[in-house]
Design a protein around this motif. Structure first.
Motif, PDB file in Angstrom:
ATOM      1  N   GLU A  89       0.831  -1.207   0.000  1.00 35.61           N
ATOM      2  CA  GLU A  89       0.000   0.000   0.000  1.00 35.61           C
ATOM      3  C   GLU A  89       0.866   1.257   0.000  1.00 35.61           C
ATOM      4  O   GLU A  89       0.575   2.232  -0.710  1.00 35.61           O
ATOM      5  CB  GLU A  89      -0.915  -0.007   1.230  1.00 35.61           C
ATOM      6  CG  GLU A  89      -1.943  -1.132   1.236  1.00 35.61           C
ATOM      7  CD  GLU A  89      -2.727  -1.179   2.534  1.00 35.61           C
ATOM      8  OE1 GLU A  89      -3.944  -0.905   2.488  1.00 35.61           O
ATOM      9  OE2 GLU A  89      -2.143  -1.488   3.589  1.00 35.61           O
ATOM     10  N   ILE A  93       1.259   4.291  -2.826  1.00 28.60           N
ATOM     11  CA  ILE A  93       1.154   5.727  -2.538  1.00 28.60           C
ATOM     12  C   ILE A  93       2.388   6.466  -3.055  1.00 28.60           C
ATOM     13  O   ILE A  93       2.279   7.514  -3.699  1.00 28.60           O
ATOM     14  CB  ILE A  93       0.971   5.953  -1.023  1.00 28.60           C
ATOM     15  CG1 ILE A  93      -0.406   5.445  -0.581  1.00 28.60           C
ATOM     16  CG2 ILE A  93       1.146   7.429  -0.664  1.00 28.60           C
ATOM     17  CD1 ILE A  93      -0.597   5.410   0.925  1.00 28.60           C
ATOM     18  N   TYR A 158      -3.767  10.322   1.681  1.00 28.48           N
ATOM     19  CA  TYR A 158      -4.363   9.164   1.017  1.00 28.48           C
ATOM     20  C   TYR A 158      -5.398   8.503   1.910  1.00 28.48           C
ATOM     21  O   TYR A 158      -5.174   8.294   3.106  1.00 28.48           O
ATOM     22  CB  TYR A 158      -3.277   8.167   0.595  1.00 28.48           C
ATOM     23  CG  TYR A 158      -2.623   8.580  -0.700  1.00 28.48           C
ATOM     24  CD1 TYR A 158      -3.022   8.047  -1.909  1.00 28.48           C
ATOM     25  CD2 TYR A 158      -1.644   9.579  -0.713  1.00 28.48           C
ATOM     26  CE1 TYR A 158      -2.447   8.459  -3.115  1.00 28.48           C
ATOM     27  CE2 TYR A 158      -1.066  10.004  -1.898  1.00 28.48           C
ATOM     28  CZ  TYR A 158      -1.476   9.432  -3.097  1.00 28.48           C
ATOM     29  OH  TYR A 158      -0.918   9.865  -4.279  1.00 28.48           O
ATOM     30  N   THR A 159      -6.549   8.212   1.302  1.00 27.59           N
ATOM     31  CA  THR A 159      -7.609   7.523   2.030  1.00 27.59           C
ATOM     32  C   THR A 159      -7.140   6.116   2.354  1.00 27.59           C
ATOM     33  O   THR A 159      -6.167   5.615   1.787  1.00 27.59           O
ATOM     34  CB  THR A 159      -8.888   7.454   1.191  1.00 27.59           C
ATOM     35  OG1 THR A 159      -8.609   6.720  -0.015  1.00 27.59           O
ATOM     36  CG2 THR A 159      -9.375   8.844   0.820  1.00 27.59           C
ATOM     37  N   SER A 160      -7.867   5.467   3.245  1.00 28.32           N
ATOM     38  CA  SER A 160      -7.429   4.157   3.728  1.00 28.32           C
ATOM     39  C   SER A 160      -7.573   3.049   2.698  1.00 28.32           C
ATOM     40  O   SER A 160      -7.095   1.941   2.897  1.00 28.32           O
ATOM     41  CB  SER A 160      -8.224   3.774   4.982  1.00 28.32           C
ATOM     42  OG  SER A 160      -9.614   3.758   4.685  1.00 28.32           O
ATOM     43  N   GLY A 161      -8.265   3.335   1.609  1.00 32.76           N
ATOM     44  CA  GLY A 161      -8.399   2.305   0.582  1.00 32.76           C
ATOM     45  C   GLY A 161      -9.427   1.249   0.930  1.00 32.76           C
ATOM     46  O   GLY A 161      -9.385   0.140   0.422  1.00 32.76           O
ATOM     47  N   THR A 162     -10.404   1.595   1.822  1.00 36.76           N
ATOM     48  CA  THR A 162     -11.406   0.610   2.226  1.00 36.76           C
ATOM     49  C   THR A 162     -12.386   0.297   1.102  1.00 36.76           C
ATOM     50  O   THR A 162     -13.098  -0.690   1.160  1.00 36.76           O
ATOM     51  CB  THR A 162     -12.194   1.119   3.446  1.00 36.76           C
ATOM     52  OG1 THR A 162     -12.767   2.392   3.120  1.00 36.76           O
ATOM     53  CG2 THR A 162     -11.280   1.295   4.640  1.00 36.76           C
ATOM     54  N   PRO A 166      -6.228   3.369  -2.646  1.00 35.46           N
ATOM     55  CA  PRO A 166      -6.236   4.663  -1.954  1.00 35.46           C
ATOM     56  C   PRO A 166      -6.255   5.827  -2.938  1.00 35.46           C
ATOM     57  O   PRO A 166      -5.643   5.774  -3.996  1.00 35.46           O
ATOM     58  CB  PRO A 166      -4.916   4.640  -1.167  1.00 35.46           C
ATOM     59  CG  PRO A 166      -4.571   3.194  -1.015  1.00 35.46           C
ATOM     60  CD  PRO A 166      -5.077   2.533  -2.258  1.00 35.46           C
ATOM     61  N   LYS A 167      -6.990   6.866  -2.556  1.00 38.69           N
ATOM     62  CA  LYS A 167      -7.061   8.086  -3.375  1.00 38.69           C
ATOM     63  C   LYS A 167      -6.349   9.206  -2.626  1.00 38.69           C
ATOM     64  O   LYS A 167      -6.483   9.333  -1.410  1.00 38.69           O
ATOM     65  CB  LYS A 167      -8.516   8.481  -3.645  1.00 38.69           C
ATOM     66  CG  LYS A 167      -9.338   7.421  -4.353  1.00 38.69           C
ATOM     67  CD  LYS A 167     -10.762   7.896  -4.625  1.00 38.69           C
ATOM     68  CE  LYS A 167     -11.562   8.086  -3.347  1.00 38.69           C
ATOM     69  NZ  LYS A 167     -11.814   6.853  -2.610  1.00 38.69           N
ATOM     70  N   ASN A 479      -8.539  -0.024  10.373  1.00 38.18           N
ATOM     71  CA  ASN A 479      -7.408   0.711   9.802  1.00 38.18           C
ATOM     72  C   ASN A 479      -6.626   1.369  10.936  1.00 38.18           C
ATOM     73  O   ASN A 479      -6.882   1.118  12.116  1.00 38.18           O
ATOM     74  CB  ASN A 479      -7.878   1.725   8.757  1.00 38.18           C
ATOM     75  CG  ASN A 479      -8.724   2.848   9.352  1.00 38.18           C
ATOM     76  OD1 ASN A 479      -8.837   2.988  10.572  1.00 38.18           O
ATOM     77  ND2 ASN A 479      -9.322   3.665   8.496  1.00 38.18           N
TER      78      ASN A 479
END
Length: 500
Positions: A89, A93, A158-162, A166-167, A479
């Motif tokens: 992850e 990023i 970055y969002t957690s990618g749930t 991730p964005k 997370n």
């Protein structure tokens, strides 16, 4: 205003005072700025230029905040990264933002090697311990920013990618400084020492430091949540308030160490990042005699949107009222504002709203429509303007054509004396569309069965909401800031179902 100005103005307004406590060590605000300026000079000497993205990955310690200030003083962009993420992850990023450097600590060497292996390319790395060896001959960074634009991006979070990859949420100087000033004004907290136990790599933890610059407060920093250490800090620094996530509230309630410390200074805690069961709120207030102010925010809003505060009634189950500078509506699927008490999606506008996602124009256009950020969060507003989060739009369960909100069921399960916590998800079903499944963590040594819990639920809710099955787990997947990863739960359940 720019992020570096928060610290500069803090020094100008409050003079020199102990700003960061790290165990037995302390740094004043003036020392923090001096180290940040020196590190900024080192970054520039290393070739970091305007707009370059710099990853910061390490456990909570003063070096994190020093690095953030240094990066912005070098006119580069901060990319905070939770060190608990998987190397794959973090490598994603780093590649996605085209990172020019990684700032980390020596304790992360193994993790760094795994990240570089995943990237299969070189990335300059600076260990924060090297700050101790910064030569006084390295010039301080030029902090005279003149008329520089505060609409420049300073953080990519970055969002957690749930819900997928991730964005990168882009946040500007104005986004962050306005949110810090407005949230501090809304909370009207006294100047003092707070506790920084939330990850500083997460937007919630990052905001604590920004608010402390504004209020002239100090931060006792902790790399991990250990209740006894938190209690000791409350007693030592006479802490009146600090920020937590619901899992920490439970940890404090469950801890047997609270009685060993004088916690009478504690007046309130602010809870966010994940829904707080009402039973947990009442349990905390009963044990500690302190208020729980639940709030709501998201990375795209820099992050605080609503909160309770001193001087207004606390409404359990609500996340309070919008803070100054936030324009909030609740709308239906066609974008029309709904009446009070009707469930709809929260949309937001204001100077705290992200300009978009890094190198993701499609998602930016999809999420920000006519200047309004569509949050994907379902909520309702009462007659006094208090907001009640119902659920994430993506977590809504549709069974036999009827909407079922997981949080309603989670609240019921959380009230059972044998349940520590619960997460409710929808799983595909050919007959009904979706079935309700509850994932439950039992209290230690409790022998409660699925049948007993289902019978308990039947006495508390409509038949169509009843879980079709209850799965007992030792813990819920989370997370780095304690938010339950429902996507991981769904994938795990579906995978198990397919293996049968």
């Amino acid at each position: 205003m720019r992020l570096s100005s928060l610290l500069d103005r803090n020094i100008q307004e409050f003079g020199e005072y102990p700003f960061l406590y790290d165990g037995d060590k302390e740094l004043t605000n003036v020392e923090t700025r001096a180290l940040a300026n020196q590190l900024a000079g080192k970054l520039r000497q290393s070739g970091i230029g305007e707009g370059d993205r710099v990853l910061v990955m390490m456990p909570n310690n003063p070096g994190v905040l020093i690095a953030y200030q240094a990066i912005t003083r070098a006119n580069a962009v901060i990319v905070p990264v939770l060190f608990t993420l998987h190397p794959k992850e973090i490598a994603f990023i780093a590649k996605n933002c085209q990172a020019a450097m990684l700032i980390t600590s020596s304790s992360m060497k193994t993790q760094v090697n795994l990240i570089l292996k995943e990237m299969n390319e070189h990335m300059p790395t600076l260990m924060i311990e090297e700050m101790e060896n910064i030569s006084t001959g390295i010039p301080l960074a030029d902090t005279d920013e003149g008329e520089r634009n505060d609409d420049e991006v300073v953080v990519i979070l970055y969002t957690s990618g749930t819900t997928g990859a991730p964005k990168g949420v882009m946040l500007t100087h104005k986004n962050l400084t306005m949110n810090a000033a407005n949230s501090a004004r809304h909370a009207n907290v006294d100047r003092g020492t707070t506790i920084g136990v939330l990850p500083l790599a997460h937007v919630f933890g990052l905001t604590i430091s920004h608010a402390c610059y504004v209020t002239g407060s100090s931060i006792a920093i902790f790399p991990r949540f250990i209740p006894s250490e938190i209690f000791e800090a409350i007693e030592k620094y006479k802490v009146k308030s600090f920020s937590v996530v619901p899992a920490m509230i439970y940890g404090m309630i469950a801890s047997k160490d609270a009685d060993r410390f004088d916690l009478t200074s504690l007046e309130s805690v602010s809870s966010g990042s994940a829904p707080l069961p009402v039973a947990l709120l009442h349990g905390f207030e009963k044990k500690f005699g302190a208020s729980v102010y639940e709030g709501y925010g998201l990375s795209e809003a820099s992050p605080i949107v609503t909160a309770h505060k001193k001087g207004i009634p606390v409404k359990p189950g609500s996340v309070g009222i919008p803070i100054p500078g936030v324009e909030l509506k609740i709308v239906d699927d066609r974008g029309r504002e709904v009446p009070k008490g009707v469930i709809g999606e929260i949309i937001l506008k204001g100077e705290h709203i992200t300009p978009g996602y890094f190198q993701n124009e499609h998602k930016s256009v999809e999420t920000i429509v006519d200047g309004w950020l569509h949050t994907g969060d379902l909520a309702q507003m009462d007659e006094e303007g208090y907001i009640y989060i119902v659920d994430r739009k993506k977590d809504l369960i549709i069974k036999n054509g009827f909407n079922i909100y997981p949080r309603d069921i989670e609240e019921v399960l959380s009230k059972h004396e044998g349940v520590i916590e619960a997460a409710v998800i929808g799983i595909p079903d050919e007959r009904t569309g979706e079935e309700v499944l509850a994932c439950v963590v039992k209290r230690p040594n409790d022998e409660i069965t699925q049948e007993e819990l289902l019978e308990y639920c039947a006495g508390q809710m409509a038949k169509n909401k009843l879980p079709s099955r209850i799965v007992f787990l030792s813990e819920l997947p989370r997370n780095g800031v304690g938010k339950v990863l429902k996507t991981a739960l769904r994938q795990s359940v579906v995978q198990q179902k397919n293996m049968r």
